[in-house]
Design an enzyme around this catalytic site. Structure first.
Site, PDB file in Angstrom:
ATOM      1  N   TYR A  24       0.793  -1.228   0.000  1.00  0.00           N
ATOM      2  CA  TYR A  24       0.000   0.000   0.000  1.00  0.00           C
ATOM      3  C   TYR A  24       0.828   1.284   0.000  1.00  0.00           C
ATOM      4  O   TYR A  24       0.269   2.379  -0.049  1.00  0.00           O
ATOM      5  CB  TYR A  24      -0.959   0.000   1.193  1.00  0.00           C
ATOM      6  N   HIS A 101      -8.808   1.820  -5.809  1.00  0.00           N
ATOM      7  CA  HIS A 101      -7.986   0.941  -4.977  1.00  0.00           C
ATOM      8  C   HIS A 101      -6.514   1.312  -5.133  1.00  0.00           C
ATOM      9  O   HIS A 101      -6.050   1.593  -6.246  1.00  0.00           O
ATOM     10  CB  HIS A 101      -8.156  -0.524  -5.383  1.00  0.00           C
TER      11      HIS A 101
HETATM   12  O1  CA2 Z   1      -5.918  -1.773  -2.678  1.00  0.00           O
HETATM   13  C1  CA2 Z   1      -6.835  -1.267  -2.023  1.00  0.00           C
HETATM   14  O2  CA2 Z   1      -7.005  -0.042  -1.936  1.00  0.00           O
HETATM   15  C2  CA2 Z   1      -7.771  -2.174  -1.222  1.00  0.00           C
HETATM   16  O3  CA2 Z   1      -9.077  -1.601  -1.281  1.00  0.00           O
HETATM   17  C3  CA2 Z   1      -7.251  -2.186   0.183  1.00  0.00           C
HETATM   18  C4  CA2 Z   1      -8.033  -3.139   1.091  1.00  0.00           C
HETATM   19  C5  CA2 Z   1      -8.126  -4.520   0.472  1.00  0.00           C
HETATM   20  O4  CA2 Z   1      -8.976  -5.327   1.265  1.00  0.00           O
HETATM   21  C6  CA2 Z   1      -8.684  -4.466  -0.942  1.00  0.00           C
HETATM   22  O5  CA2 Z   1      -8.673  -5.774  -1.473  1.00  0.00           O
HETATM   23  C7  CA2 Z   1      -7.842  -3.564  -1.819  1.00  0.00           C
HETATM   24  C8  CA2 Z   1      -7.323  -3.240   2.453  1.00  0.00           C
HETATM   25  C9  CA2 Z   1      -7.216  -1.927   3.164  1.00  0.00           C
HETATM   26  C10 CA2 Z   1      -6.351  -2.129   4.376  1.00  0.00           C
HETATM   27  O6  CA2 Z   1      -5.413  -1.094   4.388  1.00  0.00           O
HETATM   28  C11 CA2 Z   1      -4.293  -1.275   5.134  1.00  0.00           C
HETATM   29  C12 CA2 Z   1      -3.342  -0.305   5.005  1.00  0.00           C
HETATM   30  C13 CA2 Z   1      -2.180  -0.400   5.702  1.00  0.00           C
HETATM   31  C14 CA2 Z   1      -1.972  -1.479   6.552  1.00  0.00           C
HETATM   32  C15 CA2 Z   1      -2.927  -2.449   6.675  1.00  0.00           C
HETATM   33  C16 CA2 Z   1      -4.103  -2.349   5.970  1.00  0.00           C
END
Ligand code: CA2
Length: 146
Positions: A24, A101
Site C-alpha cells: 500500500y 484501490h
Molecule cells: O488496494 C486497495 O485499496 C484495497 O481496497 C485495500 C483493502 C483490500 O482489502 C482491498 O482488497 C484492496 C485493504 C485496506 C487495508 O489497508 C491497510 C493499510 C495499511 C496497513 C494495513 C491495511
C-alpha cells in the site's frame, strides 16, 4: 458553487503508511487526502474526505452523498468484496461513482477478484498507489453533476 466530491474510505485504511508498505506504500491517509484536495482544486472543486471502520457508517455516508455530493470516489477496502448492503446503497445514487484501490485486487488473492462495488461503479481505478486517488478525483471532476 458545485457540490463537493465525496471521497469515502473503508476499514483499515486509517493504518495506511504504518503497515504493509510493500502493498500500500508509505504515504498516510492524510497524505492521500492532500493529493485529492490539490487535484480537485485545479478544477475549482472541493473534497469531503472521510474514513470509517464501520460498514453502517460507510452506508450512511453513501446515502448522504445522494443530496450533498456531485460525484463519489470510494475505496471500500474489504467491504468491497463482501457487502451487498453497500452495493445496494450505491445503486440508489444517481451521481457518478468511481471505485478506487491502491493495489490491483485482480492481481492478488482470488477472493479479491469479486468486488460487489464494481457493479454500481461508473469506472474503477486500481493499482497506482496514492496516484489511484488522484486519477479517480480527476475522473470525478470530469463527470461531476451539479
Ligand atoms: O488496494 C486497495 O485499496 C484495497 O481496497 C485495500 C483493502 C483490500 O482489502 C482491498 O482488497 C484492496 C485493504 C485496506 C487495508 O489497508 C491497510 C493499510 C495499511 C496497513 C494495513 C491495511
Amino acid at each position: 458553487m458545485s457540490k463537493p466530491i465525496f471521497v469515502l474510505n473503508g476499514p483499515n485504511l486509517n493504518l495506511l503508511g504504518e503497515r504493509e508498505p510493500h502493498i500500500y506504500g508509505h504515504e498516510s491517509l492524510g497524505d492521500v487526502e492532500a493529493r485529492c484536495v490539490a487535484r480537485a482544486k485545479v478544477h475549482g472543486m472541493t473534497i469531503v474526505f472521510r474514513q470509517t471502520n464501520r460498514e453502517g457508517e460507510l452506508i450512511d455516508w453513501v446515502q448522504e452523498a445522494r443530496g450533498a455530493a456531485s460525484a463519489l470516489v470510494i475505496n471500500p477496502a474489504g467491504y468491497g468484496h463482501t457487502s451487498v448492503a453497500l452495493l445496494d446503497a450505491l445503486k440508489a445514487l444517481s451521481i457518478p461513482i468511481i471505485e478506487c484501490h491502491l493495489s490491483n485486487p485482480a492481481a492478488r488473492e482470488s477472493f479479491r477478484r469479486t468486488t460487489y462495488v464494481s457493479l454500481a461503479a461508473t469506472g474503477v481505478v486500481s493499482g497506482f498507489g496514492p496516484v489511484s486517488y488522484e486519477l479517480a478525483v480527476e475522473a470525478a471532476c470530469g463527470l461531476a453533476t451539479d
